[in-house]
Design an enzyme around this catalytic site. Structure first.
Site, PDB file in Angstrom:
ATOM      1  N   GLY A 258       0.842  -1.186   0.000  1.00  0.00           N
ATOM      2  CA  GLY A 258       0.000   0.000   0.000  1.00  0.00           C
ATOM      3  C   GLY A 258       0.878   1.237   0.000  1.00  0.00           C
ATOM      4  N   ALA A 259       1.920   1.203   0.875  1.00  0.00           N
ATOM      5  CA  ALA A 259       2.844   2.327   1.001  1.00  0.00           C
ATOM      6  C   ALA A 259       4.072   1.843   1.749  1.00  0.00           C
ATOM      7  CB  ALA A 259       2.185   3.476   1.760  1.00  0.00           C
ATOM      8  N   GLU A 261       7.153   3.434   4.423  1.00  0.00           N
ATOM      9  CA  GLU A 261       7.360   4.580   5.305  1.00  0.00           C
ATOM     10  C   GLU A 261       8.746   5.207   5.231  1.00  0.00           C
ATOM     11  OE1 GLU A 261       6.843   1.351   6.249  1.00  0.00           O
ATOM     12  OE2 GLU A 261       8.192   0.784   7.885  1.00  0.00           O
ATOM     13  N   ASN A 262       9.493   5.075   4.135  1.00  0.00           N
ATOM     14  CA  ASN A 262      10.858   5.625   4.076  1.00  0.00           C
ATOM     15  C   ASN A 262      10.932   7.016   4.716  1.00  0.00           C
ATOM     16  OD1 ASN A 262      11.463   3.472   2.055  1.00  0.00           O
ATOM     17  ND2 ASN A 262      10.102   4.736   0.819  1.00  0.00           N
ATOM     18  N   HIS A 292      -0.858   6.205   8.963  1.00  0.00           N
ATOM     19  CA  HIS A 292      -0.060   5.022   9.340  1.00  0.00           C
ATOM     20  C   HIS A 292       1.422   5.257   9.015  1.00  0.00           C
ATOM     21  CE1 HIS A 292       0.496   0.421   9.167  1.00  0.00           C
ATOM     22  NE2 HIS A 292       1.576   0.860   8.554  1.00  0.00           N
ATOM     23  N   GLU A 293       1.697   5.747   7.811  1.00  0.00           N
ATOM     24  CA  GLU A 293       3.097   5.966   7.416  1.00  0.00           C
ATOM     25  C   GLU A 293       3.720   7.088   8.245  1.00  0.00           C
ATOM     26  OE1 GLU A 293       4.120   3.604   5.619  1.00  0.00           O
ATOM     27  OE2 GLU A 293       2.108   2.940   5.085  1.00  0.00           O
ATOM     28  N   HIS A 296       4.855   5.764  11.526  1.00  0.00           N
ATOM     29  CA  HIS A 296       6.109   5.018  11.356  1.00  0.00           C
ATOM     30  C   HIS A 296       7.334   5.910  11.466  1.00  0.00           C
ATOM     31  CE1 HIS A 296       5.318   0.876  10.383  1.00  0.00           C
ATOM     32  NE2 HIS A 296       4.589   1.112   9.317  1.00  0.00           N
ATOM     33  N   GLU A 315       4.343  -2.540  12.594  1.00  0.00           N
ATOM     34  CA  GLU A 315       3.077  -2.496  11.862  1.00  0.00           C
ATOM     35  C   GLU A 315       1.890  -2.373  12.796  1.00  0.00           C
ATOM     36  OE1 GLU A 315       3.153  -1.623   9.097  1.00  0.00           O
ATOM     37  OE2 GLU A 315       5.213  -2.134   8.629  1.00  0.00           O
TER      38      GLU A 315
HETATM   39 ZN   LIG Z   1       3.368   0.003   8.018  1.00  0.00          ZN
END
Ligand SMILES: [Zn+2]
Length: 818
Positions: A258-259, A261-262, A292-293, A296, A315
Site C-alpha cells: 500500500g505504502a 514509510e521511508n 499510518h506511514e 512510522h 506495523e
Molecule cells: Zn506500516
C-alpha cells in the site's frame, strides 16, 4: 531474472553487528546512461574489529572493490555476498558496480508510463533489495547517515530521503540524512509532477506521474490537510518533533504494498491518486494509510527493530496510531468502522489458518522466514491488541512509556522487550500476563452463546491453549431496539440469560475473538439489520456473519437471504470495504445454484440503484454491483456506449472497464474491441483493466494467453499480472479452465525462475484455481505443499489457499446442494 540468493540468518546479522560500527555511506548513482542498468559507486566508511564478514551486493556486474585503497578480486562475489577479511580499525570500502533497473516493484524500479511514454524510477529497499541499488551491510541494526549524488536526464526531478538541490542540469546533490537502516533508503527520479507546501516548519511535497498531474492537483488540498492534522496530533501525543527534515509523499507506479514509510520520502501505490470516481471507503483507507506511514516516522524509523522478528511491532503500532489519529483529528472519524469491515476479517482469517503464529515474533531465524509472518496478524490483530493495552493502562502511561522508548533508542534499534520495559517503567505494572495471553499465543478464542444452557462459552483454539479474559459488550435486541450489556468473560462458561432475544457478542471489536451469532439471532437479523442505524454495530453484524460462514456454522442460503435483504453496500465502497468481494468470493459460489443467486443479488442491487439519489456514492456502489452481476448483454452494451446510464452516473474509465469486463466474462466482446478501448485511453489503469477483461473471456485463446503470463512466457508488470490471475478463474467457465487446475500445480514451482520476491508469492495466490471446489484439488494442493523443494513464500500462500478451499468444502458438505 531471479538469482538464487542467500537470505540473511539472524546469527550472521548478530555476528556482523558485533564486528562493525558504521560511520557513513556515500552513494553516487548514474541514472542517465542506460534504460536497463545504472552506475552505482558506494563509499562506505566504518570501524571494525578483527575478523571476517561479508558485504551485500547484487549487481549486474561489479567493476572494482577497493578496501582502504587496495583492489580486491571482484570474482569473489557469490550469491549476493562479497567476503571481507578485516583488521581492527577504521576502513574505507569503495565499490563500483553496474546495477539492474528492476520492474517488479523492488530495488530501483523503472517503468514506462503507457499514457505518454515517459520513464519513472523509484527505490524500494524493503526488505532486502538495497544491495541491488548500492553495496551495503543489509540489516536493520547497522544504521548510518547517507549522502546521495545522482546524475539523471535533464528533464527529471530527483527527491531522496533528505532535501536536495540540482547543482547543474541533470546533477543532483542530496544533503546527508539522519542515520538510516538500509531498508529505508529510497529516491524517486523522473519527470514527476510535484506539488509543495509547508507546515509548522516542515517542507511538504506530493508527487505523481505527469499523466496523473490533474488528479493529484485535485486531491492535493485534502492530502496536505490530512498531513498537517496528523503531524499536529502526533507531535502532541509523542512530544518529539518529526526528525527527518522534509516530508515528501510520492505516489508511484506498480508499487507492491500500500505504502512504504521511508523517512522523509514515503512511497504510495499510485491507484491512490483517483482518476475515476470513488466512494468514501477508498478515501478513508487512503487517509488511514497516510497517517499510518506518518506514525512510522517515529515507530520504525526513529527507533527501528533490531531484527525482523519485531517487525510486527512496527506495523501493529503504526496501524493503531494511524487509525487513532485518523479517527480523532481528520474528517474520517469513521475509520474504526472501515477497520471493522476491511481489516478485522483479514486478521481473523489469518489467525484461523494452519499458518497462524503469535503476534510477537518468536526468533525468526532468517529474513525470509520473518517475512512469511508479515500478514493480517501483524497489522489487524496487533492493532487490536495494542488498542486493548491502551484501554487497560490508559493514555498517560501508554504515551509516557512510548516517549521513554523513543528517547532511549533515538536513531537506534530496540526490541519488543525494550518497549515493554519502558511501559512498565511508566507505571503499567507487570505486563507479562498480558503479553503471554495476547502476543505470545496464537489463534483466537471462540466465544458463543449457548442459549439453552444460559451461558456464554469461551473455547481457546485446540492447538494453542490459553486462558484469556475478555471484556466485551453484547448488543441485545428487544422489540427492535438494541441495548448494550457489559460482560466479563474470564472462565470457560459465563452465565448469561438471553431469553429469546437476539444477541450480538462484541460487535464493537473490543476484544480479539471469533464470534458467531446463534441460529435464533441469525434468523432475526433478516428483519433487524435494515433498521440498524449504528454503522459500527452494522459492521459488527457482517463481521460475525462472515465468521459463521467461514466456519460452516450457517447455511449459505440464510446468508444469501441476509445479503439480498440488506445488500451490504449502504455506506460502503464495494471492493475496498470488502463485503461485496466476500459476497462474490464466498456467498455466491457456495449456493445450491450460483446462477440463481447472482440474479437475486442483481435484482437487489437494481432496487438499491433505483432508490439511491442521483450522483450519490450509494448509487455508484449499487451500480457497480448491478454491472458485476448483469447477464443482459443488450443493457451492458448500451452502458458501454454511454447510453441509458442512471441519472448522475457519468461513464468514467473505471466504470467503462467494469462494463467491458462483465461483457468479456459473458463472451460478448472480442479482443479487438478491448484493444480499441485501450488504444482510445491508454493509461496505466486502463492497461490493468484490459488485462483482466482479456483473461476473463470464455475463450480458449484468452485462457492460453493468460496462462503464458503466469508461466512467464509473456512478461507483464505486477498489477497486470494480478489482474490476469483474477480474471482467469470465473465461475461458469469450468469447461475451459478445468485442465488448468492440474497445470497450476505442475507449473507453479518453476515460476521461481521467472520472478522473485513479492511478485512471486502474489502470482502464486492470484492464479490459484479458486473456482475448483473439489476434494481432488485440495489433495493436489496438499501434495505440493509437502514438496520439500518448494519456495517458502509459495508454500505459505498454498497453505492459506488450501485452508480457504477446505473451509468452502466444509460449507458445501454441511449444507449439501440437493
Ligand atoms: Zn506500516
Amino acid at each position: 531474472m531471479a538469482h538464487p540468493k542467500a537470505s540473511l540468518q539472524h546469527a550472521e546479522a548478530l555476528a556482523r553487528r558485533d564486528l562493525l560500527d558504521l560511520t557513513s555511506y556515500d552513494v553516487a548513482l548514474d541514472l542517465a546512461s542506460d534504460d536497463t542498468t545504472f552506475g552505482s559507486v558506494t563509499t562506505l566508511r566504518f570501524t571494525s574489529g578483527s575478523g571476517t564478514t561479508f558485504l551485500d551486493l547484487k549487481p549486474v556486474t561489479v567493476q572494482t572493490v577497493r578496501l582502504d585503497g587496495r583492489p580486491l578480486d571482484v570474482d569473489l562475489l557469490a550469491r549476493g555476498r562479497f567476503p571481507l577479511a578485516l583488521e581492527e580499525g577504521e576502513h574505507e570500502l569503495v565499490v563500483e558496480a553496474t546495477m539492474p533497473f528492476r520492474n517488479d516493484g523492488e530495488g530501483l524500479h523503472r517503468s514506462l508510463d503507457p499514457a505518454d511514454g515517459r520513464s519513472y524510477v523509484y527505490g524500494m529497499c524493503f526488505m532486502d533489495a538495497a544491495p541491488t541499488i548500492f553495496a551495503c551491510f543489509d540489516q536493520p541494526d547497522l544504521k548510518a547517515p547517507y549522502t546521495f549524488h545522482v546524475r539523471a536526464p535533464r528533464d527529471w526531478t530527483v527527491v531522496g530521503n533528505s532535501p536536495g538541490q540540482q547543482v547543474e542540469p541533470g546533477v543532483w546533490e542530496l544533503d546527508q540524512t539522519q542515520p538510516l537502516s538500509t531498508y529505508f533508503v529510497t529516491l524517486i527520479a523522473g519527470p514527476w509532477h510535484v506539488v509543495r507546501d509547508e507546515h509548522d516548519g516542515i517542507p511538504l511535497g506530493l508527487s505523481a506521474r505527469a499523466s496523473l498531474a490533474a488528479d493529484l492537483d485535485k486531491d492535493a488540498d485534502e492530502l496536505f490537510t490530512l498531513t498537517r492534522q496528523s503531524f499536529d496530533e502526533l507531535h502532541r501525543l509523542f512530544g518529539i518533533r518529526y526528525p527527518f527534515g522534509d516530508y515528501h509523499q510520492a505516489f508511484v507506479p506498480e508499487f507492491n504494498a500500500g505504502a512504504m514509510e521511508n523517512p522523509g520520502l514515503v512511497t504510495f501505490r499510485d491507484p491512490l491518486i483517483f482518476s475515476s470516481r470513488v466512494t468514501r471507503g477508498l478515501r478513508v483507507a487512503r487517509a488511514s494509510t497516510l497517517a499510518h506511514e506518518m506514525a512510522h516516522q517515529w515507530f520504525g524509523n526513529l527507533v527501528t527493530p533490531a531484527w525482523w522478528d519485531d517487525l510486527w511491532l512496527n506495523e501493529s503500532f503504526a496501524e493503531y496510531m494511524g487509525n487513532r489519529v485518523t479517527a480523532d483529528v481528520t474528517e474520517y472519524a469513521d475509520i474504526w468502522v472501515d477497520d471493522s469491515y476491511a481489516r478485522r476479517q483479514w486478521g481473523l482469517v489469518a489467525d484461523q489458518t494452519p499458518s497462524t503464529h503469535p503476534v510477537a515474533g518468536n526468533g525468526a531465524v532468517d529474513a525470509s522466514a520473518a517475512l512469511q509472518d508479515f500478514d493480517g496478524i501483524s497489522y489487524a490483530k496487533g492493532c487490536a491488541i495494542l488498542r486493548q493495552l491502551n484501554t487497560t493502562v490508559g493514555d498517560d502511561v501508554f504515551f509516557k512509556g512510548t516517549i521513554d522508548h523513543f528517547e532511549r533508542h533515538r536513531f537506534g534499534n530496540a526490541t519488543m522487550h525494550d518497549l515493554f520495559a519502558s511501559w512498565e517503567r511508566a507505571g503499567a505494572g507487570d505486563l507479562s500476563g498480558f503479553t503471554d495471553s495476547w502476543l505470545r499465543t496464537a489463534g483466537p478464542d471462540t466465544i458463543t452463546l449457548d442459549r439453552a444452557a444460559g451461558v456464554i462459552r469461551r473455547t481457546p483454539p485446540t492447538e494453542h491453549p490459553a486462558d484469556r479474559p475478555h471484556r466485551i459488550r453484547a448488543a441485545v435486541a428487544e422489540d427492535g431496539t438494541w441495548t448494550d450489556q457489559v460482560l466479563v468473560i474470564d472462565s470457560p462458561e459465563t452465565p448469561f440469560d438471553a431469553g429469546d432475544r437476539p444477541v450480538l457478542l462484541d460487535p464493537y471489536n473490543e476484544t480479539w475473538a471469533l464470534l458467531m451469532p446463534d441460529k435464533l439471532t441469525m434468523d432475526a437479523l433478516e428483519q433487524l439489520l435494515p433498521g440498524i442505524e449504528d454503522p459500527l454495530l452494522r459492521a459488527g453484524v457482517w463481521s460475525n456473519v462472515r465468521s459463521s460462514l467461514h466456519n460452516a456454522s450457517v447455511d449459505p442460503l440464510d446468508v444469501l437471504e441476509l445479503v439480498v435483504g440488506s445488500l451490504p453496500i449502504e455506506d460502503t465502497e464495494d471492493t475496498r470495504r470488502r463485503t461485496m468481494a466476500w459476497v462474490y468470493g464466498w456467498v455466491l459460489p457456495l449456493q445450491p445454484d450460483p446462477g440463481v443467486a447472482i440474479a437475486q443479488v442483481h435484482e437487489a442491487a437494481r432496487g438499491k440503484l433505483a432508490a439511491a439519489a442521483p450522483a450519490s456514492e450509494e448509487q455508484l456502489a449499487a451500480f457497480r454491483v448491478v454491472i458485476a452481476t448483469a447477464s443482459d448483454i443488450g443493457m451492458l452494451t448500451a452502458w458501454r456506449d454511454a447510453e441509458d446510464l442512471p441519472e448522475g452516473v457519468p461513464l468514467d474509465l473505471d466504470l467503462r472497464w467494469r462494463v467491458l469486463t462483465r461483457l468479456a466474462t459473458l463472451g460478448a466482446v472480442d479482443l479487438a474491441e478491448l484493444d480499441r478501448h485501450l488504444d482510445a485511453e491508454p493509461t496505466g489503469a486502463a492497461r490493468v483493466q484490459h488485462a483482466r477483461a482479456r483473461a476473463s473471456r470464455p475463450d480458449a485463446d484468452a485462457k492460453t494467453w493468460a496462462w503464458s503470463c503466469f508461466t512467464g512466457e509473456v512478461n507483464l508488470p505486477n498489477y497486470e499480472l494480478e489482474a490476469v490471475g483474477l480474471g482467469f478463474w470465473r465461475g461458469g467457465q469450468e469447461e475451459l479452465t478445468d485442465p488448468y487446475v492440474e497445470r497450476y500445480f505442475t507449473d507453479l514451482p518453476a515460476t521461481v525462475n521467472v520472478r522473485s520476491g513479492w511478485v512471486l508469492a502474489d502470482a502464486a495466490e492470484h492464479f490459484f484455481p479458486r473456482t475448483s471446489l473439489t476434494r481432488g484439488t485440495l489433495a493436489r494442493c496438499e501434495a505440493l505443499i509437502a514438496d520439500g523443494d518448494l519456495d517458502l513464500s509459495m508454500r505459505r500462500r498454498l497453505v492459506d489457499q488450501a485452508d480457504t478451499l477446505e473451509r468452502k468444502l466444509a460449507v458445501l458438505e454441511a449444507y449439501p446442494r440437493t
